[in-house]
Design a protein around this motif. Structure first.
Motif, short mmCIF file in Angstrom:
data_model
loop_
_atom_site.label_atom_id
_atom_site.label_comp_id
_atom_site.label_asym_id
_atom_site.label_seq_id
_atom_site.Cartn_x
_atom_site.Cartn_y
_atom_site.Cartn_z
N ALA A 145 1.26 3.19 2.53
CA ALA A 145 1.66 3.55 3.90
C ALA A 145 3.17 3.79 3.94
N ASP A 205 1.35 7.93 2.60
CA ASP A 205 0.26 7.83 3.57
C ASP A 205 0.78 7.57 4.98
N SER A 206 -0.13 7.67 5.94
CA SER A 206 0.24 7.47 7.35
C SER A 206 0.94 6.13 7.54
N PRO A 207 1.99 6.09 8.37
CA PRO A 207 2.69 4.83 8.62
C PRO A 207 1.94 3.88 9.55
N GLU A 231 2.16 -0.50 11.79
CA GLU A 231 2.88 0.72 12.17
C GLU A 231 4.38 0.54 11.97
N THR A 259 0.85 -1.17 0.00
CA THR A 259 0.00 0.00 0.00
C THR A 259 0.89 1.23 0.00
N SER A 263 4.84 -3.82 4.70
CA SER A 263 3.67 -3.05 4.30
C SER A 263 2.45 -3.94 4.49
#
Length: 334
Positions: free
Chosen positions: A85, A91-93, A145, A83, A122
């Protein structure tokens, strides 16, 4: 007369040949290997998948390209999906990705799988697994995260799932069967899954009266979890080509071997490396066994159960595996 005699000889020879062919067919059938968990459970099932998750080739980012090279050096056959991330994109981790059966409004409630990926992974790398599990009738939430190593990561995903189950605006409103919650994880995520399954059961009814941890699927888990603290059924999946989490190391020493308080199984797959889990499902040879385990825990599926339970359990005869063991509590299950 000679013609009739010749016909009799030919008829006799033909009958003998037919009998011989039949006997060879019977021998060949007898010699056919029994079906493996991969052949029985490795494919997708009827439920269509609904999710807002979008994936792309991991090598689309510089960080993903590095991971792409690493996993191919370890023997993976397929390219990973990621993704956006961070650090694989902008994008947000941290977050939670949700997958569920698109027909869940018609089929009723579905059991929950909380899936946690490995260190540096990921969430998109586990998209294939999540989709396969959803096709079998599960809701799947993937927390991430980047570190993915401690119990708070799957705890966050569980919280998101419980919130969706209580939200009238959610398609999952009153559709998640929390009494059939399974924690699953790979590598660091396997460690985190074992941790949360240690901490949560004594508190589950305080958190939610419907919540019950049905078991754990620990795929090549990292070392920071101890089997003696686990009180729910657990399957440890390892690989004989895994040099990062070798079967003979902590997975046996202080995880499987010390699981005294719950049924436990361990299966070491031939030709499986540490990163095979993010390959295409036909190239991750334990994918079918994972599905069988999940279906056994959540649905008490008799076919799936036969691989783990009873005196004639099938997993030891599954040629996918170099070795298969279960502890005394697992042995005692009828």
């Amino acid at each position: 007369m000679r013609v009739m005699a010749l016909w009799r000889v030919l008829a006799t020879a033909l009958a003998a040949a037919t009998m011989l062919a039949g006997s060879w067919t019977a021998v060949a059938a007898a010699d056919d290997p029994p079906p493996t968990a991969q052949t029985v459970f490795g494919g997708d099932r009827p439920h269509p998948v609904a999710t807002s998750v979008r994936t792309n080739p991991c090598q689309d980012s510089a960080y993903g390209l590095n991971q792409h090279i690493v996993i191919h050096l370890f023997g993976n056959r397929d390219d990973m999906t990621c993704t956006q991330a961070f650090p694989y994109g902008p994008d947000s981790p941290a977050g939670v990705n949700t997958y569920y059966p698109a027909d869940i409004a018609d089929t009723g409630s579905a059991p929950l799988i909380v899936l946690t990926g490995g260190f540096e992974s990921s969430p998109g790398m586990y998209d294939r697994l999540a989709r396969q599990w959803v096709s079998n009738g599960f809701v799947v939430v993937i927390a991430y995260e980047w570190f993915n190593s401690l119990a708070y990561v799957p705890a966050a995903a569980l919280a998101v799932a419980m919130s969706a189950d209580r939200d009238p605006a959610s398609p999952l409103y009153q559709r998640i069967d929390l009494s059939r919650t399974i924690f699953a994880g790979h590598s660091a995520g396997g460690q985190a899954s074992l941790q949360i399954a240690t901490l949560l059961p004594p508190l589950e009814k305080t958190i939610n009266p419907d919540l019950h941890v049905a078991g754990v699927l620990a795929i090549q888990p990292a070392p920071l979890a101890v089997g003696a603290l686990i009180n729910v059924p657990t399957l440890f999946l390892t690989g004989d080509n895994d040099f990062i989490v070798p079967d003979f190391a902590w997975v046996r020493w202080w995880q499987y071997n010390l699981t005294f308080n719950a049924p436990a199984w361990i299966a070491n797959a031939r030709g499986v490396s540490h990163f095979s889990v993010v390959d295409e499902l036909n190239n991750y040879l334990s994918a079918g066994t994972a599905v069988a385990w999940l279906r056994y825990l959540a649905f008490d599926d008799e076919s799936a159960k036969s691989y783990f339970v009873g005196p004639n359990w099938q997993l030891p005869t599954d040629k996918t595996y170099f070795s298969v063991d279960r502890n005394p509590l697992a042995n005692s299950i009828d």
